[in-house]
Write an enzyme that holds these catalytic residues in place. Structure first.
Site, short mmCIF file in Angstrom:
data_model
loop_
_atom_site.label_atom_id
_atom_site.label_comp_id
_atom_site.label_asym_id
_atom_site.label_seq_id
_atom_site.Cartn_x
_atom_site.Cartn_y
_atom_site.Cartn_z
N ASP A 75 0.81 -1.22 0.00
CA ASP A 75 0.00 0.00 0.00
C ASP A 75 0.85 1.27 0.00
OD1 ASP A 75 0.95 -0.47 2.56
OD2 ASP A 75 -1.01 -0.70 3.48
N ASP A 129 -7.54 -2.07 14.32
CA ASP A 129 -8.94 -2.39 13.99
C ASP A 129 -9.06 -3.68 13.17
OD1 ASP A 129 -8.06 -1.61 11.49
OD2 ASP A 129 -9.43 0.08 11.27
N HIS A 137 -7.33 -4.52 10.42
CA HIS A 137 -7.12 -4.45 8.97
C HIS A 137 -5.79 -5.07 8.54
CE1 HIS A 137 -5.17 -0.24 9.52
NE2 HIS A 137 -4.20 -1.05 9.13
N GLU A 140 -9.74 -1.62 5.38
CA GLU A 140 -10.40 -1.23 6.63
C GLU A 140 -11.66 -2.07 6.85
OE1 GLU A 140 -8.79 0.36 8.57
OE2 GLU A 140 -8.09 2.33 7.93
C1 GLP Z 1 -0.74 0.48 8.47
C2 GLP Z 1 -0.34 -0.40 7.29
C3 GLP Z 1 -0.49 -1.88 7.61
C4 GLP Z 1 0.15 -2.19 8.95
C5 GLP Z 1 -0.52 -1.38 10.03
C6 GLP Z 1 0.04 -1.66 11.41
O1 GLP Z 1 -2.09 0.71 8.54
N1 GLP Z 1 -1.09 -0.10 6.13
O2 GLP Z 1 0.10 -2.65 6.57
O3 GLP Z 1 0.05 -3.57 9.22
O4 GLP Z 1 -0.32 0.00 9.73
O5 GLP Z 1 1.19 -0.89 11.62
P1 GLP Z 1 2.22 -1.11 12.80
O6 GLP Z 1 3.03 -2.29 12.39
O7 GLP Z 1 3.02 0.15 12.82
O8 GLP Z 1 1.43 -1.34 14.02
#
Ligand code: GLP
Length: 261
Positions: A67, A136, A138, A143
């Site tokens: 992404d 959440d 995702h 989402e």
């Molecule tokens: C973002 C990314 C996800 C990731 C999530 C959690 O939303 N798009 O791919 O898994 O954050 O991030 P973190 O690893 O910093 O908790």
């Protein structure tokens, strides 16, 4: 889904990195799906170390990132392009032309998303996809309420995600509201998935994803439909799993398990 619980974030990161390295060693032109966020940082550090000290070779590897924020240029410090360059690509020998990251600045999102999906297909599909999880539930930026059959497209971020990711920006108003993301359907086509989570703040989302019903309200729960997903957790992220004793029993019994391949 196989669940592997490690005592610390470092041990979790090393175990996952070994799985990635073992794929690259057995298939030098492997296609990797990569994730951003703080979760895979330890894994990327370990891959960089393996490249430097053990000669882990990325010269034929191709990567696709999950992404990117809409509106951020490649050199914006919070863009996922920048993150990948700083935390992995500049430390390994991957040819730049083998790196695919969704564009946050294309002028034709529909055409770009279709092209991105086509490129994945043309290189033979993703061998191994790395995933983190949002608080959440995702995966990538799919989402809650995203279709479990969704493909690469634009998504509007949930308030919770904007709040979670605000820590990386100067002000919450600077967090982009839109992102371009692989869909859940795109992700499920990867041949193998390594799903990582660490920290107590992920424990509820992890329990819902691994043991709850399959639902678009927790898009990570779609991984239950995938035939080869391994979930790597540190101890705090495993804190709300009901079947934890069973997962640990499986790992303890593993050395004596019947050989299946
Ligand atoms: C973002 C990314 C996800 C990731 C999530 C959690 O939303 N798009 O791919 O898994 O954050 O991030 P973190 O690893 O910093 O908790």
């Amino acid at each position: 889904m196989e669940v592997i619980i490690k005592e610390t974030y470092d041990l979790m990161s090393k175990a996952a990195a070994e799985a990635v390295a073992s794929l690259i060693n057995s298939k030098p032109n492997a296609v990797l799906g990569l994730a951003t966020g703080s979760t895979p940082l330890g894994l990327y550090r370990e891959l960089a170390r393996m490249h430097k000290s053990d000669g882990l070779d990325f010269s034929q590897v191709t990567t696709f990132n999950l992404d990117e924020y809409v509106g951020l240029t490649k050199d914006h410090p919070q863009s996922y392009h920048y993150f990948m360059h700083e935390n992995l690509f500049k430390h390994i020998n991957i040819p730049p032309q083998n790196v695919y990251i969704p564009s946050g600045t294309t002028t034709n999102y529909r055409a770009f998303c279709a092209w991105f999906e086509r490129r994945i297909e043309e290189v033979g599909g993703i061998d191994l996809q790395l995933l983190g999880i949002g608080s959440d539930g995702h995966i990538a930026f799919n989402e809650p309420s995203s279709s479990l059959g969704s493909r690469t497209r634009i998504k509007t971020l949930a308030r919770q995600t904007i709040e979670d990711n605000a820590r990386f920006f100067d002000r919450i108003e600077d967090v982009p509201v839109y992102a371009i993301t692989m869909g859940v359907g795109t992700i499920l086509e990867a041949r193998q998935i390594l799903f990582l989570a660490n920290g107590e703040n992920k424990a509820a989302a992890v329990a819902a994803a691994v043991e709850g019903p399959v639902t678009s309200m927790i898009t990570a729960s779609a991984l239950q439909l995938h035939p080869d997903t391994i979930c790597y957790l540190d101890r705090p992220a495993a804190g709300k799993l009901k079947m934890i004793d069973y997962y640990e029993w499986i790992q303890a019994k593993r050395p004596g398990a019947p050989k299946t391949a």
